[in-house]
Design a protein around this motif. Structure first.
Motif, PDB file in Angstrom:
ATOM      1  N   ARG A  83      11.321  -7.510  -7.471  1.00  0.00           N
ATOM      2  CA  ARG A  83      11.585  -7.108  -5.977  1.00  0.00           C
ATOM      3  C   ARG A  83      10.347  -7.549  -5.116  1.00  0.00           C
ATOM      4  O   ARG A  83      10.728  -7.774  -3.918  1.00  0.00           O
ATOM      5  CB  ARG A  83      11.897  -5.710  -5.950  1.00  0.00           C
ATOM      6  CG  ARG A  83      10.859  -4.826  -6.550  1.00  0.00           C
ATOM      7  CD  ARG A  83      11.423  -3.212  -6.411  1.00  0.00           C
ATOM      8  NE  ARG A  83      10.451  -2.349  -6.857  1.00  0.00           N
ATOM      9  CZ  ARG A  83      10.290  -1.840  -8.230  1.00  0.00           C
ATOM     10  NH1 ARG A  83      11.157  -2.544  -9.131  1.00  0.00           N
ATOM     11  NH2 ARG A  83       9.495  -0.935  -8.539  1.00  0.00           N
ATOM     12  N   THR A  86      10.189 -11.583  -4.782  1.00  0.00           N
ATOM     13  CA  THR A  86      11.209 -11.983  -3.853  1.00  0.00           C
ATOM     14  C   THR A  86      10.780 -11.707  -2.380  1.00  0.00           C
ATOM     15  O   THR A  86      11.048 -12.500  -1.511  1.00  0.00           O
ATOM     16  CB  THR A  86      12.654 -11.303  -4.126  1.00  0.00           C
ATOM     17  OG1 THR A  86      12.947 -11.549  -5.434  1.00  0.00           O
ATOM     18  CG2 THR A  86      13.607 -11.789  -3.171  1.00  0.00           C
ATOM     19  N   ARG A 287      12.764  -7.413   4.742  1.00  0.00           N
ATOM     20  CA  ARG A 287      12.803  -6.409   3.556  1.00  0.00           C
ATOM     21  C   ARG A 287      14.226  -5.704   3.620  1.00  0.00           C
ATOM     22  O   ARG A 287      14.848  -5.500   2.516  1.00  0.00           O
ATOM     23  CB  ARG A 287      11.780  -5.439   3.407  1.00  0.00           C
ATOM     24  CG  ARG A 287      11.822  -4.514   2.227  1.00  0.00           C
ATOM     25  CD  ARG A 287      10.628  -3.886   1.852  1.00  0.00           C
ATOM     26  NE  ARG A 287      10.713  -3.015   0.536  1.00  0.00           N
ATOM     27  CZ  ARG A 287       9.841  -2.349  -0.059  1.00  0.00           C
ATOM     28  NH1 ARG A 287       8.646  -2.210   0.553  1.00  0.00           N
ATOM     29  NH2 ARG A 287      10.100  -1.855  -1.084  1.00  0.00           N
ATOM     30  N   ASP A 292      19.210  -4.306  -3.258  1.00  0.00           N
ATOM     31  CA  ASP A 292      18.592  -3.557  -4.506  1.00  0.00           C
ATOM     32  C   ASP A 292      19.226  -4.353  -5.604  1.00  0.00           C
ATOM     33  O   ASP A 292      20.876  -4.637  -5.706  1.00  0.00           O
ATOM     34  CB  ASP A 292      18.725  -2.249  -4.740  1.00  0.00           C
ATOM     35  CG  ASP A 292      18.327  -1.584  -5.923  1.00  0.00           C
ATOM     36  OD1 ASP A 292      18.629  -1.710  -6.896  1.00  0.00           O
ATOM     37  OD2 ASP A 292      17.018  -1.386  -5.902  1.00  0.00           O
TER      38      ASP A 292
END
Length: 664
Positions: A83, A86, A287, A292
């Protein structure tokens, strides 16, 4: 048998290395070389071993491909989860920068002892929000109808914070803390970013009143290395938490992010001064779009402030962010006052504001905001009014105190026996008043009253409820117990004269933040300012002022109505980059490019150009400019091989996107 291969991101500032490299994993490192760990690997072009991160691991059946092997695994801690990589990649691509530069902001320097303790210890359990704290948080959020539901649904929200104090803290801290508590109670993490350490302390105190200590992770540049690394390792765990910090906190790799909140996004402290210069607001916007990987949920985005920046108002206008107004509007009592002709010539404080200060001092402290610190930041010749300059370096002279010898603001030399080069006069005149001179003058006007100076050289956090004159520079105003009984905003006309594109909204932000420190019904006097900015403050309609600013900038394609990129480098490199950009993005307007203009680059001739483009073309422009930067870097490195050392700058071409204050 297929061999194990790792895709590695090299920790290097060179733009041509901003990609993933394949390395073979030796058999003895198969169990250790997992995604996210730090490693050391050979770099053929440099002939040395460099640091890096394992991003991906897989099997390859093509054993004939020549691959270098990973030299060593530095640590078993997976500090680069998927995460975080990315996010870093997306943010860097938007800004035409390198992912490693983003990761340097997100991942603190390794602390071996802290890391070993964390690897050997147990992971933090999921924090529990007490029922009474959750009830308090919901009561705060209910002041904004629909806010709690929008946060739970992952909405994007613009919120005008209540301009008042609640006890010893501003009301906005309660709103952000309540939003974080509600998010944590739902089993998701929250990330809160604020401009400076004062805001950080206030918000941390509000969070501590609602949440257990182990649920809050502080991300502060003032922390020691071990403290910061310990907090970062906590954000890698599966248990949700609340991260509160400064601009780089937006990259905290928390599990299941449910809320990203920024306070006062117009503050320049949220602008990143390091490459690729990404504003915390833009990083948060990127973001928020990342779902998720486990649940598919997106975090909510909350942009709060006493004023509305033009950047946020543009997002509201296009429907990307939703304005959520309070159920009950609250505004300070702002009075526009000016010195009349009947008053003493040269007076800084009108009689009405002077009277308000006197009446306020009968009850408690009074705030006086000024533009600059020091005694007299500017001196001029007493006869011809020419600026007083240092005879050694040409820097501006200033007076450090009453009757003191003038001192140069650049080299620090004392200007003894100074004479004006224009008229030979030996006399100087105080042309401006700083915080110390203002305090000196007010101390004589109000004998027997405490005078407190609050500026960069004299930081003051809080003052008690006793009568006092608090003279503070913009942004350094301390919080008064019970609020200030009167607020005087001086030097507004001088502040507005700064040659900056956003000076109007900056002044409105400074004045609004100061007005929010006033006690209920206390007068706030804005002295000597008229026009749209003054009306917006008096009527407390900052969003309307931001909309008017956008309307005026749109025909000129000034930010934030358009994005602006800056190219700097060798003249031929800038020309090639612009030609490539035109070929890659033919939709650019005919007047999109401003320049190039000649500049000096460390004694070497160079050029600078600005490119204005629509947000829809942002990805194409960033890709083209980044490719040009990489191409020029590779060409420059090839040219340097075997040649004598050159005086030319190492970077033949640099690109920076989203210029906040372009040289137009």
């Amino acid at each position: 048998m297929p061999r194990r291969v790792a895709r590695v991101l090299i920790d290097s500032p060179l733009p041509q290395l901003d990609r993933l490299f394949d390395y073979a994993i030796p058999d003895e490192l198969r169990e250790q070389a997992v995604p996210g760990v730090r490693i050391k690997a050979p770099l053929r072009t440099a002939g040395r071993v460099v640091d890096g991160y394992v991003v991906e691991v897989g099997d390859e059946s093509d054993g004939d491909r020549a691959l270098s092997e990973i030299d060593a695994v530095v640590s078993a801690a997976a500090v680069l989860p998927e995460r975080l990589y990315t996010l870093a990649r997306r943010v860097a691509d938007r800004a035409a920068g390198s992912a490693v530069d983003i990761l340097r902001l997100a991942i603190p320097k390794r602390q071996v002892r802290v890391e070993k303790q964390w690897l050997a210890g147990e992971r933090a359990p999921a924090p529990v929000v007490a029922a009474d704290s959750l009830e308090t948080a919901r009561a705060v959020l209910d002041a904004y109808p629909g806010l709690a539901e929008r946060i739970a649904a992952g909405g994007r929200i613009a919120l005008d914070a209540p301009p008042r104090l609640e006890g010893a803290r501003p009301a906005w801290t309660s709103v952000l803390a309540a939003a974080a508590a509600a998010t944590l109670a739902a089993g998701r993490s929250a990330v809160l970013a604020v401009p400076d350490h004062r805001d950080l302390d206030l918000l941390h105190a509000a969070l501590s009143a609602l949440l257990p200590d182990d649920a809050v992770v502080r991300h502060d540049a003032g922390q020691t290395g071990p403290e910061r690394y310990r907090g970062f390792l906590r954000t890698l765990e599966d248990a949700p938490c609340v991260v509160v910090g400064n601009r780089s906190a937006v990259y905290a790799p928390v599990a299941r992010p449910g809320l990203l909140a920024l306070w006062d996004d117009g503050d320049p402290l949220l602008e990143e001064p390091l490459a690729p210069y990404v504003h915390a607001r833009d990083a948060a916007l990127v973001r928020q779009e990342l779902a998720d990987p486990e649940t598919g949920e997106k975090p909510a985005l909350l942009l709060a402030g006493h004023t509305r920046s033009t950047d946020v108002e543009r997002l509201v206008a296009v429907g990307w962010v939703e304005d959520v107004p309070p159920a009950r509007r609250y505004a300070p009592r702002v009075v526009l006052s000016a010195v009349t002709e009947s008053e003493r010539p040269g007076a800084r404080i009108p009689s009405a504001a002077f009277r308000a200060a006197r009446e306020g001092l009968a009850e408690g402290p009074v705030l006086v905001q000024v533009a600059r610190p020091g005694y007299s930041p500017t001196l001029v010749c007493a006869d011809c009014r020419a600026p007083a300059r240092c005879r050694h370096c040409g820097g501006p002279l200033h007076a450090p105190g009453r009757g003191a010898t003038p001192v140069c603001g650049w080299c620090g030399r004392s200007a003894t026996a100074w004479t004006c080069p224009a008229c030979s006069s030996p006399r100087v005149r105080l042309a401006s008043s700083g915080s110390e001179r203002t305090a000196d003058e007010l101390g004589r006007a109000f004998p027997g009253v405490r005078v407190i100076v609050a500026d960069g050289a004299h930081p003051v956090r809080e003052v008690d409820a006793r009568p006092a004159l608090v003279v503070a520079t913009r942004g350094a105003e301390p919080i008064a117990e019970g609020g200030y009984r009167a607020v005087l905003l001086l030097d507004g006309d001088r502040m507005l004269q700064a040659p900056e594109l956003r000076i109007g909204e900056s002044c409105l932000r400074w004045w609004s933040n100061a007005a929010a420190l006033a006690a209920p019904d206390a007068p706030v006097h804005l002295v000597g300012v008229t026009g749209a900015v003054a009306r917006a403050l008096a009527t407390w309609t900052q969003a309307s002022y931001a909309r008017a600013e956008l309307h005026e900038r749109a025909p000129l394609r000034m930010p934030p109505t358009a994005r602006v990129a800056r190219l700097e480098g060798d003249v031929s490199a800038v020309d090639r980059a612009l030609a490539t950009l035109r070929a890659d993005v033919p939709e650019l307007a005919a007047d999109a490019v401003l320049g190039p203009v000649p500049i000096d680059r460390q004694g070497w001739p160079g050029a600078r150009a600005l490119v204005r483009f629509d947000y829809a073309r942002g990805a194409a422009v960033a890709t083209s400019l980044r490719a040009s930067v990489v191409s020029e870097a590779v060409s420059a490195r090839s040219a340097r091989k075997g040649s004598a050392r050159s005086r030319a700058p190492r970077n033949m071409l640099t690109a920076r996107l989203d210029i906040v204050e372009p040289e137009l």
